[in-house]
Design an enzyme around this catalytic site. Structure first.
Site, PDB file in Angstrom:
ATOM      1  N   ASP A   1       0.813  -1.217   0.000  1.00 37.24           N
ATOM      2  CA  ASP A   1       0.000   0.000   0.000  1.00 37.24           C
ATOM      3  C   ASP A   1       0.846   1.266   0.000  1.00 37.24           C
ATOM      4  OD1 ASP A   1      -2.537  -0.816  -0.249  1.00 37.24           O
ATOM      5  OD2 ASP A   1      -3.147  -0.453   1.802  1.00 37.24           O
ATOM      6  N   PHE A   2       1.684   1.389   1.006  1.00 34.88           N
ATOM      7  CA  PHE A   2       2.379   2.658   1.223  1.00 34.88           C
ATOM      8  C   PHE A   2       3.703   2.765   0.473  1.00 34.88           C
ATOM      9  CE2 PHE A   2      -0.281   2.096   5.087  1.00 34.88           C
ATOM     10  CZ  PHE A   2      -1.143   3.147   4.837  1.00 34.88           C
TER      11      PHE A   2
END
Length: 287
Positions: A57-58
């Site tokens: 995700d990040f």
């Protein structure tokens, strides 16, 4: 599976973002599966475990996409042209793990999961439970740091196998485990204070702001409601980020404001609200 793309035109950057996703529902861990990274995460003899959602995700998603935007803007200053930024979580996560791929040939990550230098395989690069049920993190890879670790543990290097003897790591880890379990975390911190043994406490989220290093740096801040959060990083010398100290917005609090900014009329927004297409937090967003 079939892949589709959506494009979002950015008139300010004169670039185009291209997001790829699968027609089949996917969890973030599946992005890591497709990169091979998940197979390497975990302790020896145990199943692979999810690295929160930090990798796909990040790091592999948001951070690499943001980097792509910055690169496109930088290139535009030379060419005057925009371009499409193809941001893929799978490829971003895989690229984030480039070190792991290269490390296999270097011998740093050529053994099974949980038996390598940096994945808890090495006894001098792991976490240990103390007498009071707390934990310490150890990262004494370099020889001079390792020797100070042994000194603090009251172990004679001459009576132990060589530091990089892979076959002896399980025995050394058991010895370290027993030693660290014989004293409290506070006791060990006093012993290793002022040394370069690379032994530090494992801090909880509630403890980090009170740590001397973080306190001196001002690494954590509080918003208007008293909720703590990390300070934006990296810190620029002339134009550091100015974080918003207001409380987190409620779901739908800015729905109307955003839609108005995009050019929708009040009547159109009313229709979307009535149809349940969008959500608005009552009492905070007004037409």
């Amino acid at each position: 599976s079939k892949y589709y793309k959506e494009t979002l035109k950015n008139p300010f950057a004169t670039t185009q973002l291209c997001f790829y996703y699968s027609s089949r529902f996917s969890l973030k861990s599946l992005f890591n599966v497709h990169t091979g990274l998940l197979s390497q995460l975990g302790r020896s003899g145990e199943k692979p475990y999810a690295p929160l959602n930090l990798v796909a995700d990040f790091a592999g998603g948001s951070l690499t996409c943001a980097l792509g935007i910055i690169l496109a803007l930088l290139e535009r200053t030379k060419s005057g042209k925009g371009q499409i930024i193809d941001a893929s979580m799978v490829e971003g996560a895989a690229f984030t793990g480039s070190f792991l791929w290269k490390s296999r040939k270097l011998g740093l990550w050529s053994r099974p999961r949980g038996e390598n230098l940096l994945d808890s395989g090495a006894p001098f690069y792991d976490t240990y439970k103390t007498l009071d049920g707390k934990y310490l993190a150890v990262g004494a890879i370099e020889t001079e740091f390792y020797n100070q670790l042994l000194k603090g543990l009251e172990l004679d290097a001459g009576e132990l196998p060589p530091q990089m003897s892979f076959s002896d790591w399980p025995e050394l880890k058991q010895l370290f485990t027993e030693r660290f379990a014989s004293k409290t975390q506070a006791d060990w911190l006093m012993i290793f204070d002022g040394t370069d043994a690379c032994v530090t406490p494992v801090l909880s989220l509630d403890q980090v702001s009170s740590h001397p290093h973080n306190r001196e740096r001002g690494s954590f801040m509080k918003d208007s409601s008293g909720e703590e959060f990390p300070r934006p990083a990296p810190v620029l010398s002339r134009t550091p980020a100015e974080p918003c100290l207001a409380s987190d917005p409620a779901v739908g609090e800015h729905t109307v404001e955003v839609l108005l900014d995009y050019g929708y009329t009040s009547a159109e927004i009313d229709e979307m609200l009535a149809a349940g297409v969008v959500q608005c937090s009552a009492g905070k967003a007004k037409l």
